[in-house]
Scaffold this motif. Structure first.
Motif, PDB file in Angstrom:
ATOM      1  N   VAL A 308       0.653  -1.053   0.203  1.00 58.64           N
ATOM      2  CA  VAL A 308       0.299   0.230   0.005  1.00 58.64           C
ATOM      3  C   VAL A 308       1.077   1.269  -0.289  1.00 58.64           C
ATOM      4  CG1 VAL A 308      -1.502   1.274   1.420  1.00 58.64           C
ATOM      5  CG2 VAL A 308      -2.191  -0.891   1.459  1.00 58.64           C
ATOM      6  N   LEU A 309       2.031   1.443   1.100  1.00 58.06           N
ATOM      7  CA  LEU A 309       3.329   1.732   1.041  1.00 58.06           C
ATOM      8  C   LEU A 309       3.664   2.546  -0.846  1.00 58.06           C
ATOM      9  CD1 LEU A 309       4.546   4.472   2.590  1.00 58.06           C
ATOM     10  CD2 LEU A 309       6.367   2.831   2.719  1.00 58.06           C
ATOM     11  N   ASP A 310       3.646   1.861  -0.995  1.00 57.34           N
ATOM     12  CA  ASP A 310       4.221   1.954  -2.847  1.00 57.34           C
ATOM     13  C   ASP A 310       3.360   2.072  -4.191  1.00 57.34           C
ATOM     14  OD1 ASP A 310       6.234   0.754  -1.603  1.00 57.34           O
ATOM     15  OD2 ASP A 310       6.399  -0.896  -2.410  1.00 57.34           O
ATOM     16  N   GLU A 325      -4.858   0.400  -4.174  1.00 58.36           N
ATOM     17  CA  GLU A 325      -5.379  -0.330  -4.123  1.00 58.36           C
ATOM     18  C   GLU A 325      -3.901  -0.856  -5.126  1.00 58.36           C
ATOM     19  OE1 GLU A 325      -6.091  -4.564  -2.470  1.00 58.36           O
ATOM     20  OE2 GLU A 325      -7.172  -2.924  -2.122  1.00 58.36           O
ATOM     21  N   PRO A 326      -2.930  -1.736  -4.318  1.00 59.65           N
ATOM     22  CA  PRO A 326      -2.230  -2.247  -5.275  1.00 59.65           C
ATOM     23  C   PRO A 326      -2.457  -2.868  -6.397  1.00 59.65           C
ATOM     24  CG  PRO A 326      -1.246  -2.461  -2.706  1.00 59.65           C
ATOM     25  CD  PRO A 326      -2.897  -2.519  -3.044  1.00 59.65           C
ATOM     26  N   THR A 357       9.659 -12.901  -6.205  1.00 56.53           N
ATOM     27  CA  THR A 357       8.455 -11.662  -5.488  1.00 56.53           C
ATOM     28  C   THR A 357       8.414 -10.817  -6.347  1.00 56.53           C
ATOM     29  OG1 THR A 357       9.700 -11.893  -3.321  1.00 56.53           O
ATOM     30  CG2 THR A 357       8.701 -10.465  -3.656  1.00 56.53           C
ATOM     31  N   HIS A 358       7.022 -10.512  -6.879  1.00 60.00           N
ATOM     32  CA  HIS A 358       7.009  -9.222  -7.058  1.00 60.00           C
ATOM     33  C   HIS A 358       6.041  -7.864  -5.964  1.00 60.00           C
ATOM     34  CE1 HIS A 358       7.362 -11.680 -11.065  1.00 60.00           C
ATOM     35  NE2 HIS A 358       6.253 -12.472  -9.670  1.00 60.00           N
ATOM     36  N   ARG A 359       6.877  -6.398  -6.746  1.00 56.06           N
ATOM     37  CA  ARG A 359       7.190  -5.801  -6.350  1.00 56.06           C
ATOM     38  C   ARG A 359       6.390  -4.459  -7.412  1.00 56.06           C
ATOM     39  NH1 ARG A 359      10.614  -7.436  -3.119  1.00 56.06           N
ATOM     40  NH2 ARG A 359       9.757  -8.314  -1.126  1.00 56.06           N
ATOM     41  N   GLY A 360       5.052  -3.473  -6.940  1.00 54.64           N
ATOM     42  CA  GLY A 360       4.497  -3.049  -8.380  1.00 54.64           C
ATOM     43  C   GLY A 360       4.842  -0.817  -6.855  1.00 54.64           C
TER      44      GLY A 360
END
Length: 448
Positions: A308-310, A325-326, A357-360
């Motif tokens: 959520v922070l990202d 919402e990511p 691991t995937h991060r947006g």
């Protein structure tokens, strides 16, 4: 000073060092806290009320001090102090002084001007740091026992947190003599069920209450049922938090919904909360109320809060920060109601094999990529370890790129197949389809 100790009084540590009492900081439920002068500078000393300075508390302190924990998120007990001439009975302990930049959560809840710099991003960051701090404690088999809004302090500019009053934390299964603060206690503790003791599972309930208060500025069990109570005495609280607890947004039980006109803040903040966090609160405050094993773990909170922070996005119409919402669609701004314009998304992939691991990361102006974004399973989010930063072209306003803030070169592959290096301090223009290789098997792609 009107306290148990007098200014100028001498105390002595177990190691034989003499310290001098300077001034009274304040008092709480267990004792008083003073500023003291030591050979290594000022420290804080907590001095217990006589009836609480017993052998059990002394044993707990001895155990905490022996661990010698140096985690900078905790004001950990350093050394026991006593009065050398026995003029004042009992004992206390030394700890570091809380820096002025840290403020108490009650200041946030009452909208004190001292925390006016707090933003949505800061609140989510503080929640994330709080979760990670208690996760570290629990990973060592230590239960805090009394998580509440009086024990966590935060920096309204950065979201850094400091956990205080650590003198009741004990190894799981040991008796601390502290059950907690009623508003934060797990229902089974409020009901005083036979054989139930405060521990890590009950900490998880208290942590969720604290997170809800931090993000919603409201207690998760205080809805219509709370407003219907004429006198909020101990029996009333036992029913509200113990024998008949109902989450204000329980999807299967609407008895305790927030009352429009009476509780507008929680109604508005819940509406603006991303579903990924709503789902975790629902799980903890429905199934978790009845079954402690169903409570959300710290790792789940950490991963959701990090995502959520990202995804925090600034409204282009009113300039307010919004949780989104990511990977979700653009919501309406909580302040002006207009649909947000979502910036490009940088999808970062780390790890190897099936452990990818995937991060947006939403590429807002001045958004940053941190070292924890490039780690598969980071223990701690460090917002000083900057890897890259979104910067605006100096001669072409509105055109943005990602600047390399590391000491190593990146490799980028454009959608036309062209490959180039991005040296430290240099910038690559942002465009959909751009592929970046940060090294160590970590790569990222820019998407609209």
């Amino acid at each position: 000073m009107n306290g148990m100790l007098a200014a100028g009084q001498t105390l002595v540590t177990e190691e034989g060092e003499k310290v001098t009492v300077a001034e009274l900081f304040g008092s709480g439920g267990q004792g008083e806290v003073y500023r003291v002068r030591t050979r290594n500078g000022d420290r804080a000393a907590k001095w217990y009320y006589p009836q609480l300075a017993d052998t059990r508390q002394r044993r707990i302190l001895d155990g905490l001090i022996d661990r010698g924990w140096a985690d900078d998120r905790f004001l950990w007990p350093r050394s026991i102090v006593t009065s050398p001439d026995s003029r004042v009975p009992g004992f206390g302990y030394l700890m570091d002084v809380r820096p002025d930049r840290f403020h108490g959560l009650p200041e946030l809840f009452r909208r004190d001007p001292s925390v006016s710099a707090t933003t949505v991003r800061t609140l989510v960051t503080a929640a994330l740091h709080t979760v990670e701090a208690y996760r570290t404690l629990h990973s060592r088999g230590i239960a805090y026992r009394d998580i509440n809004w009086g024990n966590v302090f935060f920096d309204p500019a950065t979201g850094d947190v400091l956990i205080c009053d650590n003198d009741n934390a004990v190894v799981e299964g040991e008796d601390a003599g502290v059950a907690g603060t009623m508003d934060f206690m797990a229902p089974e503790l409020v009901r005083q069920e036979q054989g139930v003791q405060p521990g890590i599972q009950t900490d998880l309930h208290s942590l969720a209450v604290l997170l809800f208060l931090l993000l919603m500025n409201h207690h998760p069990l205080d809805g219509a049922l709370a407003l219907g109570i004429r006198c909020m005495d101990e029996p009333a609280k036992r029913k509200l938090y113990g024998t008949d607890p109902v989450f204000v947004y329980d999807p299967a039980d609407a008895r305790n919904r927030p009352v429009p006109g009476e509780q507008p803040t929680v109604i508005a903040t819940w509406r603006a909360l991303p579903k990924i966090l709503q789902d975790l609160f629902v799980a903890t405050f429905t199934r978790g109320l009845r079954n402690p094993g169903s409570r959300v773990r710290e790792s789940q909170w950490r991963d959701a809060l990090s995502r959520v922070l990202d995804a925090v996005t600034v409204c282009r119409s009113c300039g307010r920060q919004n949780m989104t919402e990511p990977d979700g669609p653009a919501p309406q701004c909580w302040k002006c109601g207009r649909t947000l314009v979502l910036p490009p998304l940088l999808t970062v992939t780390t790890g190897t094999g099936t452990l990818r691991t995937h991060r947006g990361i939403r590429l807002e102006p001045h958004a940053r990529v941190y070292a924890h974004h490039l780690a598969h399973d980071p223990d701690r989010h460090d917002f000083t370890a900057v890897v890259g930063e979104v910067t605006e072209h100096p001669r072409q306003p509105g055109r943005f790129g990602l600047t390399n803030r590391t000491a190593s070169a990146w490799t980028v592959r454009r959608d036309d197949g062209k490959v180039q290096d991005v040296l430290p301090g240099r910038t690559v223009g942002l465009r959909a389809g751009l592929l970046l290789e940060f090294g160590g098997g970590t790569e990222a792609v820019v998407r609209d």
